[in-house]
Design a protein around this motif. Structure first.
Motif, PDB file in Angstrom:
ATOM      1  N   THR A 124       0.821  -1.214   0.000  1.00 20.41           N
ATOM      2  CA  THR A 124       0.000   0.000   0.000  1.00 20.41           C
ATOM      3  C   THR A 124       0.852   1.260   0.000  1.00 20.41           C
ATOM      4  O   THR A 124       0.311   2.363  -0.038  1.00 20.41           O
ATOM      5  CB  THR A 124      -0.939   0.025   1.217  1.00 20.41           C
ATOM      6  OG1 THR A 124      -0.144   0.005   2.416  1.00 20.41           O
ATOM      7  CG2 THR A 124      -1.905  -1.146   1.193  1.00 20.41           C
ATOM      8  N   SER A 125       2.176   1.114   0.041  1.00 18.21           N
ATOM      9  CA  SER A 125       3.065   2.266  -0.013  1.00 18.21           C
ATOM     10  C   SER A 125       4.152   2.004  -1.050  1.00 18.21           C
ATOM     11  O   SER A 125       4.378   0.858  -1.453  1.00 18.21           O
ATOM     12  CB  SER A 125       3.681   2.540   1.364  1.00 18.21           C
ATOM     13  OG  SER A 125       4.357   1.391   1.829  1.00 18.21           O
ATOM     14  N   LEU A 126       4.802   3.062  -1.471  1.00 16.68           N
ATOM     15  CA  LEU A 126       5.839   2.969  -2.492  1.00 16.68           C
ATOM     16  C   LEU A 126       7.186   2.641  -1.866  1.00 16.68           C
ATOM     17  O   LEU A 126       7.510   3.098  -0.771  1.00 16.68           O
ATOM     18  CB  LEU A 126       5.936   4.282  -3.258  1.00 16.68           C
ATOM     19  CG  LEU A 126       4.664   4.719  -3.981  1.00 16.68           C
ATOM     20  CD1 LEU A 126       4.869   6.070  -4.648  1.00 16.68           C
ATOM     21  CD2 LEU A 126       4.221   3.668  -4.985  1.00 16.68           C
ATOM     22  N   LEU A 127       7.961   1.838  -2.589  1.00 14.63           N
ATOM     23  CA  LEU A 127       9.312   1.497  -2.168  1.00 14.63           C
ATOM     24  C   LEU A 127      10.301   2.316  -2.978  1.00 14.63           C
ATOM     25  O   LEU A 127       9.978   2.834  -4.043  1.00 14.63           O
ATOM     26  CB  LEU A 127       9.564   0.005  -2.369  1.00 14.63           C
ATOM     27  CG  LEU A 127       8.630  -0.913  -1.574  1.00 14.63           C
ATOM     28  CD1 LEU A 127       8.924  -2.373  -1.893  1.00 14.63           C
ATOM     29  CD2 LEU A 127       8.748  -0.657  -0.090  1.00 14.63           C
ATOM     30  N   GLU A 140      10.212  -3.604  -7.666  1.00 15.93           N
ATOM     31  CA  GLU A 140      10.169  -3.248  -9.089  1.00 15.93           C
ATOM     32  C   GLU A 140      10.203  -1.729  -9.262  1.00 15.93           C
ATOM     33  O   GLU A 140       9.322  -1.133  -9.876  1.00 15.93           O
ATOM     34  CB  GLU A 140       8.947  -3.870  -9.760  1.00 15.93           C
ATOM     35  CG  GLU A 140       9.044  -5.371  -9.852  1.00 15.93           C
ATOM     36  CD  GLU A 140       7.950  -6.002 -10.699  1.00 15.93           C
ATOM     37  OE1 GLU A 140       7.169  -5.280 -11.363  1.00 15.93           O
ATOM     38  OE2 GLU A 140       7.876  -7.235 -10.687  1.00 15.93           O
ATOM     39  N   THR A 141      11.249  -1.098  -8.716  1.00 15.04           N
ATOM     40  CA  THR A 141      11.391   0.356  -8.731  1.00 15.04           C
ATOM     41  C   THR A 141      12.304   0.854  -9.842  1.00 15.04           C
ATOM     42  O   THR A 141      12.476   2.065  -9.990  1.00 15.04           O
ATOM     43  CB  THR A 141      11.962   0.847  -7.385  1.00 15.04           C
ATOM     44  OG1 THR A 141      13.164   0.125  -7.127  1.00 15.04           O
ATOM     45  CG2 THR A 141      10.991   0.632  -6.253  1.00 15.04           C
ATOM     46  N   VAL A 194      13.406  -8.933 -12.348  1.00 20.89           N
ATOM     47  CA  VAL A 194      13.535  -9.473 -10.994  1.00 20.89           C
ATOM     48  C   VAL A 194      15.008  -9.373 -10.623  1.00 20.89           C
ATOM     49  O   VAL A 194      15.872  -9.932 -11.308  1.00 20.89           O
ATOM     50  CB  VAL A 194      13.031 -10.926 -10.908  1.00 20.89           C
ATOM     51  CG1 VAL A 194      13.193 -11.458  -9.492  1.00 20.89           C
ATOM     52  CG2 VAL A 194      11.584 -11.012 -11.363  1.00 20.89           C
ATOM     53  N   ARG A 195      15.277  -8.673  -9.521  1.00 22.32           N
ATOM     54  CA  ARG A 195      16.669  -8.371  -9.172  1.00 22.32           C
ATOM     55  C   ARG A 195      16.968  -8.696  -7.715  1.00 22.32           C
ATOM     56  O   ARG A 195      16.098  -8.588  -6.855  1.00 22.32           O
ATOM     57  CB  ARG A 195      16.946  -6.890  -9.428  1.00 22.32           C
ATOM     58  CG  ARG A 195      16.824  -6.488 -10.885  1.00 22.32           C
ATOM     59  CD  ARG A 195      16.967  -4.970 -11.043  1.00 22.32           C
ATOM     60  NE  ARG A 195      16.977  -4.576 -12.443  1.00 22.32           N
ATOM     61  CZ  ARG A 195      15.890  -4.256 -13.129  1.00 22.32           C
ATOM     62  NH1 ARG A 195      14.709  -4.288 -12.554  1.00 22.32           N
ATOM     63  NH2 ARG A 195      15.991  -3.904 -14.401  1.00 22.32           N
ATOM     64  N   PRO A 235       6.565  -1.158 -17.267  1.00 18.62           N
ATOM     65  CA  PRO A 235       6.713   0.059 -16.469  1.00 18.62           C
ATOM     66  C   PRO A 235       7.077  -0.290 -15.024  1.00 18.62           C
ATOM     67  O   PRO A 235       6.843  -1.411 -14.570  1.00 18.62           O
ATOM     68  CB  PRO A 235       5.334   0.712 -16.543  1.00 18.62           C
ATOM     69  CG  PRO A 235       4.398  -0.330 -17.029  1.00 18.62           C
ATOM     70  CD  PRO A 235       5.198  -1.391 -17.714  1.00 18.62           C
ATOM     71  N   THR A 236       7.648   0.681 -14.318  1.00 18.52           N
ATOM     72  CA  THR A 236       7.974   0.433 -12.910  1.00 18.52           C
ATOM     73  C   THR A 236       6.688   0.225 -12.121  1.00 18.52           C
ATOM     74  O   THR A 236       5.631   0.759 -12.453  1.00 18.52           O
ATOM     75  CB  THR A 236       8.757   1.605 -12.286  1.00 18.52           C
ATOM     76  OG1 THR A 236       7.967   2.769 -12.350  1.00 18.52           O
ATOM     77  CG2 THR A 236      10.084   1.818 -12.971  1.00 18.52           C
ATOM     78  N   ARG A 237       6.816  -0.557 -11.094  1.00 19.06           N
ATOM     79  CA  ARG A 237       5.737  -0.772 -10.129  1.00 19.06           C
ATOM     80  C   ARG A 237       6.386  -0.684  -8.749  1.00 19.06           C
ATOM     81  O   ARG A 237       6.715  -1.700  -8.147  1.00 19.06           O
ATOM     82  CB  ARG A 237       5.068  -2.119 -10.368  1.00 19.06           C
ATOM     83  CG  ARG A 237       4.277  -2.103 -11.665  1.00 19.06           C
ATOM     84  CD  ARG A 237       3.658  -3.437 -11.972  1.00 19.06           C
ATOM     85  NE  ARG A 237       2.757  -3.351 -13.116  1.00 19.06           N
ATOM     86  CZ  ARG A 237       3.146  -3.365 -14.394  1.00 19.06           C
ATOM     87  NH1 ARG A 237       4.425  -3.413 -14.689  1.00 19.06           N
ATOM     88  NH2 ARG A 237       2.268  -3.305 -15.368  1.00 19.06           N
ATOM     89  N   PRO A 238       6.618   0.535  -8.275  1.00 19.67           N
ATOM     90  CA  PRO A 238       7.403   0.722  -7.047  1.00 19.67           C
ATOM     91  C   PRO A 238       6.711   0.273  -5.771  1.00 19.67           C
ATOM     92  O   PRO A 238       7.263   0.424  -4.685  1.00 19.67           O
ATOM     93  CB  PRO A 238       7.678   2.229  -7.043  1.00 19.67           C
ATOM     94  CG  PRO A 238       6.605   2.818  -7.872  1.00 19.67           C
ATOM     95  CD  PRO A 238       6.234   1.793  -8.894  1.00 19.67           C
TER      96      PRO A 238
END
Length: 178
Positions: free
Chosen positions: A22-25, A46-47, A135-136, A54-57
């Protein structure tokens, strides 16, 4: 702590769990995940910009149903047990931790890579991760390493625990997970 990759190979097809928070990383942050509760790898969020998606932070592409994840209360759960509202531990490359609330779990069939490592306690462990450039894992210098580019002897960050666990809780007993 440092983990040394010992093996990287194809891991078949399985149900891949993404944990959407629910929050951004931020870059450098992720979750501790693995097939052994005593040795978990830091899976990056996925920042990072990618030519593929696209990014999914808010997301960590965490792995298959059987993997453990470290919760904010230092217990573990299987990815398959996670649900909306659960609190997971978010860790960054410096070891700083915070809590993250799960907004949803996304499950899809995906190809996996099997990654094995040895930790600082000489324990062998590993996990399956989606075979995707996005994936990192995090290296000791804080840089990011795609799972599709991992090789034996690569060093990545993770966490090691000396105590055994039962139903996610630390117990005073030796537990072997193979």
């Amino acid at each position: 702590e440092e983990l040394t990759i010992t093996e990287v190979r194809e891991g078949g097809i399985g149900d891949r769990f993404c944990v959407d928070l629910t929050s951004l990383l931020e870059i450098g942050e992720g979750m501790l995940v693995g097939s052994s509760a005593s040795s978990l790898a830091l899976i990056h969020s996925e920042t990072v910009e990618s030519e593929f998606v696209p990014t999914r932070p808010f997301r960590v592409n965490a792995g298959p149903a059987n993997s453990y994840v470290l919760m904010s209360d230092n217990s573990t759960k299987y990815l398959s047990e996670l649900k909306m509202g659960d609190e997971v531990m978010i860790v960054n490359s410096s070891g700083f931790t915070k809590s993250g609330t799960i907004g949803r779990i996304k499950i899809e069939k995906r190809p996996f890579i099997l990654i094995k490592w040895i930790d600082a306690n000489n324990n062998e462990a590993g996990t399956f991760l989606q075979q995707a450039e996005t994936v990192r894992l995090v290296t000791p210098d804080g840089s990011l390493q795609s799972v599709t580019e991992l090789n034996p002897n690569t060093k990545v960050l993770g966490a090691n625990f000396e105590s055994g666990r039962h139903v996610g809780e630390i117990i005073n007993a030796k537990v072997t997970e193979l």
